[in-house]
Design a protein around this motif. Structure first.
Motif, short mmCIF file in Angstrom:
data_model
loop_
_atom_site.label_atom_id
_atom_site.label_comp_id
_atom_site.label_asym_id
_atom_site.label_seq_id
_atom_site.Cartn_x
_atom_site.Cartn_y
_atom_site.Cartn_z
N LEU A 100 0.83 -1.21 0.00
CA LEU A 100 0.00 0.00 0.00
C LEU A 100 0.86 1.26 0.00
N LEU A 101 1.94 1.24 0.79
CA LEU A 101 2.85 2.39 0.78
C LEU A 101 3.49 2.57 -0.59
N GLY A 102 3.86 1.46 -1.23
CA GLY A 102 4.47 1.53 -2.55
C GLY A 102 3.52 2.07 -3.60
N ILE A 103 2.27 1.65 -3.54
CA ILE A 103 1.26 2.17 -4.49
C ILE A 103 1.12 3.67 -4.34
N ARG A 104 1.03 4.13 -3.09
CA ARG A 104 0.86 5.58 -2.90
C ARG A 104 2.12 6.35 -3.29
N PHE A 105 3.29 5.76 -3.08
CA PHE A 105 4.52 6.42 -3.49
C PHE A 105 4.50 6.70 -4.98
N VAL A 106 4.08 5.73 -5.77
CA VAL A 106 4.01 5.89 -7.23
C VAL A 106 3.00 6.97 -7.59
N LEU A 107 1.90 7.05 -6.86
CA LEU A 107 0.86 8.03 -7.16
C LEU A 107 1.23 9.44 -6.72
N TRP A 108 2.23 9.57 -5.88
CA TRP A 108 2.56 10.87 -5.29
C TRP A 108 3.68 11.61 -6.04
N SER A 109 3.72 11.51 -7.32
CA SER A 109 4.67 12.28 -8.16
C SER A 109 6.11 12.20 -7.64
N PRO A 110 6.66 11.00 -7.53
CA PRO A 110 8.00 10.89 -6.94
C PRO A 110 9.08 11.61 -7.74
N ARG A 111 8.94 11.67 -9.07
CA ARG A 111 9.97 12.35 -9.85
C ARG A 111 10.05 13.83 -9.47
N LYS A 112 8.89 14.47 -9.33
CA LYS A 112 8.89 15.89 -8.92
C LYS A 112 9.39 16.04 -7.49
N GLY A 113 8.92 15.15 -6.62
CA GLY A 113 9.32 15.25 -5.22
C GLY A 113 10.81 15.07 -5.02
N LEU A 114 11.40 14.16 -5.76
CA LEU A 114 12.83 13.90 -5.61
C LEU A 114 13.70 14.90 -6.35
N SER A 115 13.08 15.82 -7.08
CA SER A 115 13.85 16.78 -7.87
C SER A 115 14.45 17.90 -7.04
N THR A 116 13.95 18.10 -5.83
CA THR A 116 14.51 19.14 -4.95
C THR A 116 15.07 18.49 -3.71
N PHE A 117 16.15 19.05 -3.18
CA PHE A 117 16.85 18.44 -2.04
C PHE A 117 15.97 18.38 -0.81
N ALA A 118 15.35 19.49 -0.45
CA ALA A 118 14.59 19.57 0.80
C ALA A 118 13.43 18.58 0.82
N ILE A 119 12.63 18.57 -0.23
CA ILE A 119 11.47 17.67 -0.29
C ILE A 119 11.93 16.25 -0.62
N GLY A 120 12.98 16.14 -1.42
CA GLY A 120 13.48 14.83 -1.81
C GLY A 120 13.91 13.98 -0.62
N LEU A 121 14.38 14.61 0.45
CA LEU A 121 14.75 13.85 1.65
C LEU A 121 13.55 13.12 2.23
N SER A 122 12.40 13.78 2.24
CA SER A 122 11.18 13.13 2.75
C SER A 122 10.76 11.98 1.83
N TYR A 123 10.83 12.20 0.52
CA TYR A 123 10.50 11.13 -0.41
C TYR A 123 11.46 9.94 -0.26
N PHE A 124 12.72 10.25 -0.06
CA PHE A 124 13.71 9.18 0.11
C PHE A 124 13.40 8.39 1.38
N GLY A 125 13.07 9.08 2.47
CA GLY A 125 12.73 8.40 3.71
C GLY A 125 11.48 7.56 3.57
N TYR A 126 10.49 8.08 2.83
CA TYR A 126 9.26 7.33 2.57
C TYR A 126 9.58 6.04 1.80
N LEU A 127 10.42 6.16 0.78
CA LEU A 127 10.79 4.98 -0.01
C LEU A 127 11.55 3.97 0.85
N ALA A 128 12.43 4.46 1.73
CA ALA A 128 13.18 3.56 2.61
C ALA A 128 12.23 2.83 3.56
N LEU A 129 11.21 3.53 4.04
CA LEU A 129 10.21 2.89 4.90
C LEU A 129 9.49 1.77 4.16
#
Length: 384
Positions: free
Chosen positions: A237-266
């Motif tokens: 379920l976490l993986g499905i939502r990660f895909v739906l949450w625009s990961p490319r845009k989220g990971l494109s900036t350092f500040a927000i990308g850290l949260s996306y990276f942590g979400y993916l690690a979880l």
């Protein structure tokens, strides 16, 4: 002392304690693990000490500071401050001594010393959320209402020789739940405010994720197949939502990308835990646990501290070069702990030591930059 800027709001003293414990505890563990330092513990093993102190010393310094600050904003009250906040800090310090001399203390004093802090802080947060529930900004704060008492149970299980394994699995699950709730709130807000992107919010998916994250807290008490299924569903379920949450845009900036990276690690952690509980994870050491601690907690906590320490002291949010180096040190520590221990296990003690150094350097650099902000009044003239 109670009128010092350090005690104006919960995050200030507990971020300082997070930094100090984050700098010291991994180094102590690395030395003890390699047999270079005798911690002279009584009543608990060095592994129990390590798990307890990283989760309930370091981890609850950051979680307590965050929740004391966030909960007052959620329900719009002044929050714990002044002398009552000083008491909480003293209880945290007493707990560190209580754990060190755990087996030497009389039973009643031991229980009081190691539980007073978490009970005090959890009770205050619970009172805030329940008493002011009608003005709470978040309807799903009942997940914290459920989780906070369970932390006390998990803490004491970690210190029990009979139920240590169930205790650390329960503790791990409770921290996962806290991160699940936090990611849902912060990532959507960051993307909307900074990138003008409104992420998909499906209530069935959102509550499904939180429900299975909550149920996974009890995976250590479930039959192997049931616990594994819960962990797998949460990860999917976490993986499905990660895909739906625009990961490319989220990971494109350092500040927000850290949260996306942590979400993916979880998310990855849930899949690794699914394999581990079925004895199908061919790894050396507690790999799945440290994917969560290094790549989720270790990345997101520094980023959160940088945001809060600046924003809540009237400063503009900036990730400086020093901040990036600090997080890079954490990344180097993660590489040694997660990769090198697996591909060159003959150097295991050295990799653990280097991982601890990377973690410690991250928090030392954070301390150099952030502690002056926490120690001084707000620069915009506001009281707290």
């Amino acid at each position: 002392m109670r009128e010092h800027p350090l005690f104006l709001v919960g995050f200030r003293p507990f971020f300082v304690l997070t930094i100090l414990s984050g700098a010291a505890l991994p180094l102590l563990w690395a030395l003890a693990f390699a047999g270079k330092l005798n911690l002279h513990l009584t009543g608990i093993s060095v592994v129990q000490w390590h798990v307890h102190e990283m989760f309930f010393g370091f981890g609850w310094a950051i979680l307590g500071g965050f929740l004391l600050t966030a909960s007052k904003n959620w329900v719009k009250i002044r929050g714990l401050h002044g002398g009552w906040l000083v008491v909480a800090v003293l209880m945290w310090l007493v707990e560190r001594l209580g754990i060190w001399f755990y087996g030497s203390l009389p039973g009643g004093l031991r229980i009081l010393a190691v539980n007073a802090f978490i009970f005090y802080v959890a009770a205050y947060i619970l009172w805030s959320l329940l008493y002011y529930r009608k003005q709470d900004s978040f309807r799903d704060n009942y997940f914290f209402v459920i989780a906070l008492p369970l932390f006390i149970v998990a803490k004491n299980l970690v210190l029990s020789p009979e139920y240590y394994i169930q205790g650390w699995m329960m503790t791990l699950g409770l921290f996962r739940l806290a991160f699940v709730v936090m990611f849902e709130r912060t990532i959507t807000q960051f993307m909307k405010n900074s990138m003008e992107v409104t992420l998909i919010r499906n209530p069935y998916l959102d509550y499904g994720i939180k429900f299975f994250a909550l149920i996974s807290v009890f995976a250590g008490f479930m039959p192997e197949g049931v616990g594994a299924a819960v962990l797998l569903i949460a990860g999917l379920l976490l993986g499905i939502r990660f895909v739906l949450w625009s990961p490319r845009k989220g990971l494109s900036t350092f500040a927000i990308g850290l949260s996306y990276f942590g979400y993916l690690a979880l998310t990855v952690h849930f899949f690794l835990e699914f394999l581990r509980v079925q004895n199908q994870l061919p790894s050396i050491g507690a790999l799945s646990v440290h994917v969560f601690t290094f790549l989720c907690m270790g990345v997101v906590i520094p980023a959160m501290m940088i945001r809060i320490a600046q924003g809540h002291t009237g400063r503009k949010l900036l990730f400086t070069g020093m901040d990036r180096v600090a997080i890079a040190c954490m990344g180097a520590g993660a590489f040694f702990r997660l990769v090198m221990t697996q591909i060159q296990p003959q150097g295991y003690f050295m990799w653990i030591a280097l991982a601890g150094i990377g973690w410690a350097l991250c928090f030392i650099l954070l301390g150099i930059r952030l502690i002056p902000f926490l120690w001084q009044p707000r620069i915009d003239g506001k009281v707290h």
